[in-house]
Design an enzyme around this catalytic site. Sequence first.
Site, PDB file in Angstrom:
ATOM      1  N   ASN A   1       0.705  -1.526  -0.033  1.00  0.00           N
ATOM      2  CA  ASN A   1       0.491  -0.117  -0.393  1.00  0.00           C
ATOM      3  C   ASN A   1       1.077   1.539  -0.080  1.00  0.00           C
ATOM      4  OD1 ASN A   1       0.508  -0.649   2.566  1.00  0.00           O
ATOM      5  ND2 ASN A   1      -0.482   0.417   3.924  1.00  0.00           N
TER       6      ASN A   1
ATOM      7  N   TYR B   1      16.787  -5.110  13.359  1.00  0.00           N
ATOM      8  CA  TYR B   1      16.269  -5.141  11.845  1.00  0.00           C
ATOM      9  C   TYR B   1      17.359  -5.267  10.811  1.00  0.00           C
ATOM     10  CZ  TYR B   1      14.987  -2.217   7.450  1.00  0.00           C
ATOM     11  OH  TYR B   1      14.834  -2.664   5.730  1.00  0.00           O
TER      12      TYR B   1
ATOM     13  N   GLY C   1       5.506   3.063  -0.779  1.00  0.00           N
ATOM     14  CA  GLY C   1       6.962   3.095  -0.696  1.00  0.00           C
ATOM     15  C   GLY C   1       7.086   2.299  -1.736  1.00  0.00           C
TER      16      GLY C   1
ATOM     17  N   ILE D   1      16.438   4.945  -0.009  1.00  0.00           N
ATOM     18  CA  ILE D   1      15.919   5.129  -1.366  1.00  0.00           C
ATOM     19  C   ILE D   1      15.207   6.032  -0.236  1.00  0.00           C
ATOM     20  CG2 ILE D   1      13.423   3.941  -2.071  1.00  0.00           C
ATOM     21  CD1 ILE D   1      16.642   2.302  -2.707  1.00  0.00           C
TER      22      ILE D   1
END
Length: 239
Positions: free
Chosen positions: A16, A145, A18, A178
């Site tokens: 939805n 992460y 990125g 990004i």
Amino acid sequence: MSTAAADRVALVTGGNRGIGRAIAERLVADGYRVAVTARSGSGPANTLTVTADVTDGASLDEAVRTVEAELGPVTTVVANAGITKDTLLMRMSDDDFSAVVDTNLGGAFRTVKRAIKSMIKARRGRIILVSSVSGLFGVAGQANYSASKAGLVGFARAITRELGGRGITANVVAPGFIESDMTAELDDATQATYRKQIPAGRYGSPEEIAAVVSWLASDEAAYISGAVIPVDGGLGMGH
């Protein structure tokens, strides 16, 4: 593509916004029937949005049933959904570590497990896991992460060993910095510091990630499996 993309169904988690949204848009443009999972909001035009949380197996069961009933058997899955809870290791709570690993790595496992049934039956499938330069390069303050994204590499390679003989590939895309809402909020000095680390001298775009995913999903990449493709402007080369 040598086989009609219109006969193929792609499921993109976290589609939805990125990178996930860009991937969904690219696959629609390629001619796929595309479904996206989202905890809230909806995917881009011409996609089917199913509400699901990748940490909740029951919601994924229902999502896959809905997708296959409305679009057909899933032949491509892109495990993109992920979260961050960044902090230094000594300040990181057990819950902060567990939540990130359960979403980013566990979520990929839950999604792929439910999607491969149709692929095994069809003897053709594409599994694409969205990792990060953080998982290969390591980033301070991102122990949870980095660990979760590194785990996707081992997961893809185990899948390749198990299912490679059935025409199913599993590969990892590892984006670097990004362009996103998150990077746009950084002050100019911080952005300049980050850019100095990138040999290309710029951030990547979500569309550049989507282009690599598009290729990995195609027939042209049928003999590539267990690979890690960095899309990071050279930031993590050698790792």
